[in-house]
Design a protein around this motif. Structure first.
Motif, PDB file in Angstrom:
ATOM      1  N   LEU A 101     -88.374 -52.122 -15.763  1.00  0.00           N
ATOM      2  CA  LEU A 101     -89.216 -52.555 -16.885  1.00  0.00           C
ATOM      3  C   LEU A 101     -88.381 -53.033 -18.070  1.00  0.00           C
ATOM      4  CD1 LEU A 101     -91.967 -49.799 -16.649  1.00  0.00           C
ATOM      5  CD2 LEU A 101     -92.152 -52.192 -15.972  1.00  0.00           C
ATOM      6  N   SER A 102     -87.235 -52.373 -18.316  1.00  0.00           N
ATOM      7  CA  SER A 102     -86.467 -52.806 -19.484  1.00  0.00           C
ATOM      8  C   SER A 102     -85.625 -54.041 -19.170  1.00  0.00           C
ATOM      9  CB  SER A 102     -85.613 -51.666 -20.030  1.00  0.00           C
ATOM     10  OG  SER A 102     -84.713 -51.271 -19.038  1.00  0.00           O
ATOM     11  N   ASN A 103     -85.498 -54.388 -17.896  1.00  0.00           N
ATOM     12  CA  ASN A 103     -84.753 -55.605 -17.554  1.00  0.00           C
ATOM     13  C   ASN A 103     -85.662 -56.798 -17.285  1.00  0.00           C
ATOM     14  OD1 ASN A 103     -81.858 -55.237 -17.673  1.00  0.00           O
ATOM     15  ND2 ASN A 103     -82.225 -53.558 -16.239  1.00  0.00           N
ATOM     16  N   GLU A 104     -86.954 -56.662 -17.652  1.00  0.00           N
ATOM     17  CA  GLU A 104     -87.889 -57.783 -17.508  1.00  0.00           C
ATOM     18  C   GLU A 104     -87.330 -58.986 -18.271  1.00  0.00           C
ATOM     19  OE1 GLU A 104     -90.835 -57.778 -15.804  1.00  0.00           O
ATOM     20  OE2 GLU A 104     -91.531 -59.730 -16.469  1.00  0.00           O
ATOM     21  N   PHE A 105     -87.359 -60.130 -17.648  1.00  0.00           N
ATOM     22  CA  PHE A 105     -86.848 -61.418 -18.170  1.00  0.00           C
ATOM     23  C   PHE A 105     -85.322 -61.519 -18.082  1.00  0.00           C
ATOM     24  CE2 PHE A 105     -90.507 -61.020 -21.392  1.00  0.00           C
ATOM     25  CZ  PHE A 105     -91.424 -61.479 -20.462  1.00  0.00           C
ATOM     26  N   LYS A 106     -84.620 -60.383 -17.876  1.00  0.00           N
ATOM     27  CA  LYS A 106     -83.153 -60.474 -17.819  1.00  0.00           C
ATOM     28  C   LYS A 106     -82.712 -60.507 -16.352  1.00  0.00           C
ATOM     29  CE  LYS A 106     -82.907 -57.485 -21.784  1.00  0.00           C
ATOM     30  NZ  LYS A 106     -82.716 -56.055 -21.957  1.00  0.00           N
ATOM     31  N   LEU A 107     -83.046 -59.445 -15.621  1.00  0.00           N
ATOM     32  CA  LEU A 107     -82.635 -59.380 -14.226  1.00  0.00           C
ATOM     33  C   LEU A 107     -83.809 -59.596 -13.270  1.00  0.00           C
ATOM     34  CD1 LEU A 107     -80.359 -56.199 -14.412  1.00  0.00           C
ATOM     35  CD2 LEU A 107     -79.681 -58.586 -14.597  1.00  0.00           C
ATOM     36  N   VAL A 108     -85.003 -59.234 -13.745  1.00  0.00           N
ATOM     37  CA  VAL A 108     -86.187 -59.338 -12.888  1.00  0.00           C
ATOM     38  C   VAL A 108     -87.317 -59.986 -13.672  1.00  0.00           C
ATOM     39  CG1 VAL A 108     -85.715 -57.308 -11.444  1.00  0.00           C
ATOM     40  CG2 VAL A 108     -86.924 -57.022 -13.602  1.00  0.00           C
ATOM     41  N   ALA A 132     -91.935 -68.161 -24.804  1.00  0.00           N
ATOM     42  CA  ALA A 132     -93.351 -68.512 -24.615  1.00  0.00           C
ATOM     43  C   ALA A 132     -94.186 -67.233 -24.505  1.00  0.00           C
ATOM     44  CB  ALA A 132     -93.513 -69.355 -23.364  1.00  0.00           C
ATOM     45  N   HIS A 133     -93.636 -66.230 -23.849  1.00  0.00           N
ATOM     46  CA  HIS A 133     -94.319 -64.946 -23.700  1.00  0.00           C
ATOM     47  C   HIS A 133     -94.451 -64.255 -25.062  1.00  0.00           C
ATOM     48  CE1 HIS A 133     -94.137 -60.515 -23.014  1.00  0.00           C
ATOM     49  NE2 HIS A 133     -95.140 -60.811 -22.223  1.00  0.00           N
ATOM     50  N   ARG A 134     -93.363 -64.294 -25.821  1.00  0.00           N
ATOM     51  CA  ARG A 134     -93.344 -63.641 -27.142  1.00  0.00           C
ATOM     52  C   ARG A 134     -94.401 -64.250 -28.062  1.00  0.00           C
ATOM     53  NH1 ARG A 134     -91.276 -63.524 -31.884  1.00  0.00           N
ATOM     54  NH2 ARG A 134     -90.612 -65.685 -31.756  1.00  0.00           N
ATOM     55  N   CYS A 135     -94.561 -65.592 -27.949  1.00  0.00           N
ATOM     56  CA  CYS A 135     -95.510 -66.296 -28.823  1.00  0.00           C
ATOM     57  C   CYS A 135     -96.959 -65.856 -28.518  1.00  0.00           C
ATOM     58  CB  CYS A 135     -95.307 -67.799 -28.601  1.00  0.00           C
ATOM     59  SG  CYS A 135     -96.593 -68.812 -29.283  1.00  0.00           S
ATOM     60  N   VAL A 136     -97.340 -65.808 -27.231  1.00  0.00           N
ATOM     61  CA  VAL A 136     -98.716 -65.397 -26.891  1.00  0.00           C
ATOM     62  C   VAL A 136     -98.944 -63.939 -27.282  1.00  0.00           C
ATOM     63  CG1 VAL A 136    -100.473 -65.260 -25.076  1.00  0.00           C
ATOM     64  CG2 VAL A 136     -98.659 -66.950 -24.901  1.00  0.00           C
ATOM     65  N   ARG A 137     -97.973 -63.089 -27.011  1.00  0.00           N
ATOM     66  CA  ARG A 137     -98.113 -61.664 -27.363  1.00  0.00           C
ATOM     67  C   ARG A 137     -98.314 -61.489 -28.861  1.00  0.00           C
ATOM     68  NH1 ARG A 137     -96.999 -57.037 -23.866  1.00  0.00           N
ATOM     69  NH2 ARG A 137     -97.317 -55.726 -25.675  1.00  0.00           N
ATOM     70  N   PRO A 401     -91.030 -55.164 -22.217  1.00  0.00           N
ATOM     71  CA  PRO A 401     -91.686 -56.269 -22.938  1.00  0.00           C
ATOM     72  C   PRO A 401     -93.097 -56.572 -22.453  1.00  0.00           C
ATOM     73  CG  PRO A 401     -89.696 -57.051 -21.808  1.00  0.00           C
ATOM     74  CD  PRO A 401     -89.797 -55.582 -21.542  1.00  0.00           C
ATOM     75  N   ARG A 402     -93.447 -56.104 -21.260  1.00  0.00           N
ATOM     76  CA  ARG A 402     -94.797 -56.363 -20.750  1.00  0.00           C
ATOM     77  C   ARG A 402     -95.726 -55.162 -20.891  1.00  0.00           C
ATOM     78  NH1 ARG A 402     -95.705 -61.221 -18.649  1.00  0.00           N
ATOM     79  NH2 ARG A 402     -93.925 -62.324 -17.805  1.00  0.00           N
ATOM     80  N   GLN A 403     -95.345 -54.219 -21.711  1.00  0.00           N
ATOM     81  CA  GLN A 403     -96.228 -53.064 -21.942  1.00  0.00           C
ATOM     82  C   GLN A 403     -97.607 -53.582 -22.362  1.00  0.00           C
ATOM     83  OE1 GLN A 403     -94.758 -50.286 -24.853  1.00  0.00           O
ATOM     84  NE2 GLN A 403     -95.775 -48.664 -23.697  1.00  0.00           N
ATOM     85  N   CYS A 404     -98.653 -52.871 -21.969  1.00  0.00           N
ATOM     86  CA  CYS A 404    -100.020 -53.344 -22.195  1.00  0.00           C
ATOM     87  C   CYS A 404    -100.241 -53.851 -23.622  1.00  0.00           C
ATOM     88  CB  CYS A 404    -100.998 -52.214 -21.895  1.00  0.00           C
ATOM     89  SG  CYS A 404    -102.698 -52.717 -22.174  1.00  0.00           S
TER      90      CYS A 404
END
Ligand code: HEM
Length: 455
Positions: A101-108, A132-137, A401-404
Motif C-alpha cells: 500500500l505504501s509503494n502504490e505508484f512507486k513499485l506497484v 492526475a490521481h492527486r488532483c481528483v482526490r 495514497p489510495r486510502q478510502c
C-alpha cells in the motif's frame, strides 16, 4: 452470549488483512529469471490454475479458511498460485500490506478486472496515478473537509428521517440491507454530489454494479451486457445533468440566475471541467465510481453493525445510552450537529469492530510497475511478518495514497442512521444466524430482515 467490546478492541492489531498481489505482466520475466526466489505454492493447470478452488471458497464466504489458510499452512504466509489466467502471489499480514500500500505508484499500482474498468470508466480515480490521481482526490476531499461535513450533517439527517418515514413506518418486517442500499445511494447522490435522485436511477446503477465483477463477455442476457447497457443509460442521464449544471454556473457567472449546490461535489467537478482541469468524461466516470465505491460497502458495514449489536446485548445497551445522552441534550425537533456525531465514540468502535470481523472489501490486488524482484524484498523481512504491527494491520478502508476517499461520509452515514434507528425503533433480527454470502463482495444472503416497532 454476552460480549465486552472493550476486551476485543485491543485485538485490532492482531487482525491480519489480506493482500492479493497479482503480478500480471511482469511475472513471467520474474519467473524465468529468478525461479529460486519465488515463494512456494502451486500454479496448477495452465490458465485455470487454482481458480475453481478460489471461487468455491469465496462463494461459501470461507476464502480464508478454505483457500488461504491451508496454503499458508503448507507454504508459509507468502505463496504463489494462478487465478483467472494470471500467475499470482498471495501475501498476508501487516508488513506485506504496508509494503504494497505504501509503494502504490512507486513499485506497484492498484489493478482492477477489465469488466470493472469498462463499467466504472477508464477515467475514474481508480485508474489514475500520480499527479492526475492527486488532483481528483483533492476535489473529492474539499467536499469532505470540516466545513463540508458540517453542512452535510443536517442534509443526511433529513434524508435519513425521510427514509425512515417512507420505508420503515407502519412496517413489521423490513430488509435492512436492501433499504440501506437505497438510503446510501440517496446520501451519495443528494447529500454529497447534489444530484436529485429520480425513481429509475437506483435500478440503473445497480444493474451496472451487478456486472462489475462478471466476465467481460457481451452475449445476450449476460450480466456484463446488461451492465454495459445500463452504463449507457446512466451516461446519457448524467451528461444531461452535467451540461445543465455547466449552463447554470455560466449564467451565474454572467450575473444571471441562481447557483444552488455551490458546496456540493458536482459543482466542484463541473467547475474543474470549466477551468480545463478535468474532461467531461472524467467527471462522468468519477460520479459513477463514487456511487460504486459507496454503495455496497457502506450498506454492508451498516448491516453488519446491527447484526453485531443484536448478537451482543451488553454492547447494545452501552451504545443506546450513548445516543440517549446525545438526544437528551437536544430540544425536541433539534437536529444533530457535527459536534454530536463526534461524541458517538462507542458507536464508531462497534462499527469498526464489525468491519474488522466482516470487512466490506475482502482483498486488494496490485500489479508491479517495475520488473524488480519483489520477492527479495518480502523475504528479507519475512520474520517481521509474524509480529503484530499496529499500522497497516486494520485496513477496512485501505491504506497509502489510495486510502478510502469517502471515509468521513461513510462514518457520518453509519453513525447518523444508527442514532435515528436506535432512538426511534425497537428492532430484532428475524434470522440471527443468516449466512453471509460473497459474490465477490459480501452480503447477507437473505437481505437481513429485521422485525421493527416504533418506540
Ligand atoms: C464502510 C464504507 C466503505 C468502505 C469499507 C470503503 C473501503 C475502501 C477501500 C478498502 C478502498 C481502497 C481501495 C484500493 O485500495 O484500491 C476505498 C477507496 C475509495 N473509496 Fe471507499 N469505502 C467505503 C465508503 C466509501 C464512500 C461512502 C465513498 C464516497 C462517496 C468512498 C469512496 C472511495 C473512493 C473514491 C476510493 C478510491 C480512492 C483512490 O483511489 O484514491 N468510499 N474504499
Amino acid at each position: 452470549m454476552t460480549f465486552d467490546l472493550n476486551f476485543i478492541l485491543p485485538l485490532f492489531p492482531v487482525f491480519i488483512a489480506m493482500a492479493l498481489a497479482i503480478l500480471f505482466s511482469n511475472y513471467n520475466s520474474i519467473t524465468n529469471r529468478s525461479k529460486k526466489k519465488l515463494p512456494p505454492g502451486e500454479l496448477g493447470l495452465p490458465w485455470i490454475g487454482e481458480t475453481l478452488d478460489f471461487y468455491k471458497a469465496q462463494k461459501k464466504n470461507k476464502l480464508y479458511e478454505h483457500f488461504i489458510k491451508p496454503r499458508i499452512q503448507k507454504n508459509g504466509k507468502t505463496f504463489k498460485t494462478r487465478l483467472m489466467g494470471s500467475p499470482t502471489v498471495v501475501v498476508n499480514g501487516a508488513e506485506a500490506n504496508k509494503f504494497f500500500l505504501s509503494n502504490e505508484f512507486k513499485l506497484v499500482v492498484s489493478s482492477w478486472p477489465s469488466s470493472s474498468v469498462q463499467l466504472m470508466g477508464s477515467d475514474s480515480i481508480m485508474e489514475k496515478q500520480g499527479e492526475a490521481h492527486r488532483c481528483v482526490r483533492g476535489i473529492i476531499a474539499t467536499s469532505l473537509s470540516c466545513s463540508g461535513l458540517e453542512a452535510m450533517v443536517p442534509k443526511i439527517c433529513k434524508t435519513v428521517q425521510f427514509h425512515l418515514d417512507e420505508n420503515w413506518q407502519g412496517k413489521e418486517i423490513i430488509s435492512l440491507y436492501r433499504l440501506t442500499r437505497s438510503l446510501t445511494f440517496t446520501i451519495v447522490l443528494e447529500c454529497m454530489l447534489g444530484i436529485e435522485v429520480k425513481p429509475n436511477m437506483l435500478g440503473m446503477f445497480e444493474r451496472v454494479l451487478e456486472g462489475v465483477f462478471s466476465p467481460p463477455i457481451k452475449f445476450p442476457g449476460s450480466a456484463f451486457l446488461r451492465a454495459k447497457n445500463a452504463r449507457m443509460e446512466i451516461e446519457k442521464m448524467l451528461l444531461d445533468i452535467l451540461r445543465k449544471k455547466r449552463e447554470e454556473i455560466h449564467e451565474f457567472q454572467q450575473g444571471e440566475g441562481e447557483e444552488g449546490g455551490a458546496g456540493m461535489l458536482l459543482f466542484r467537478l463541473v467547475m474543474a471541467m470549466i477551468q480545463g482541469e478535468m474532461s467531461e468524461k472524467e467527471v462522468l466516470d468519477n460520479v459513477v465510481l463514487l456511487v460504486f465505491a459507496a454503495h455496497d460497502t457502506t450498506s454492508f458495514a451498516i448491516t453488519m453493525t446491527f447484526r453485531m449489536l443484536a448478537h451482543h446485548p451488553n454492547c447494545y445497551s452501552q451504545l443506546l445510552q450513548e445516543h440517549l445522552d446525545i438526544r437528551n441534550n437536544k430540544r425536541p425537533g433539534e437536529t444533530l450537529t457535527l459536534e454530536d456525531i463526534k461524541k458517538m465514540n462507542y458507536t464508531w468502535q462497534v462499527a469498526r469492530e464489525s468491519m474488522r470481523m466482516f470487512p466490506p472489501i475482502l482483498a486488494h490486488s496490485e500489479r508491479p510497475l517495475q520488473t524488480l524482484n519483489m520477492m527479495d524484498l518480502l523475504f528479507q523481512k519475512a520474520g517481521r511478518f509474524d509480529d503484530p504491527v499496529q499500522p497497516y494491520a486494520y485496513l477496512p478502508f485501505g491504506g497509502g495514497p489510495r486510502q478510502c476517499a469517502g471515509y468521513q461520509l461513510a462514518k457520518l452515514n453509519i453513525l447518523i442512521l444508527v442514532n435515528f434507528v436506535v432512538t426511534q425503533y425497537e428492532w430484532s433480527l428475524v434470522n440471527p444466524e443468516e449466512p453471509i454470502a460473497v459474490d465477490p463482495l459480501p452480503f447477507p444472503s437473505q437481505g437481513m430482515p429485521i422485525r421493527i416497532s416504533p418506540k
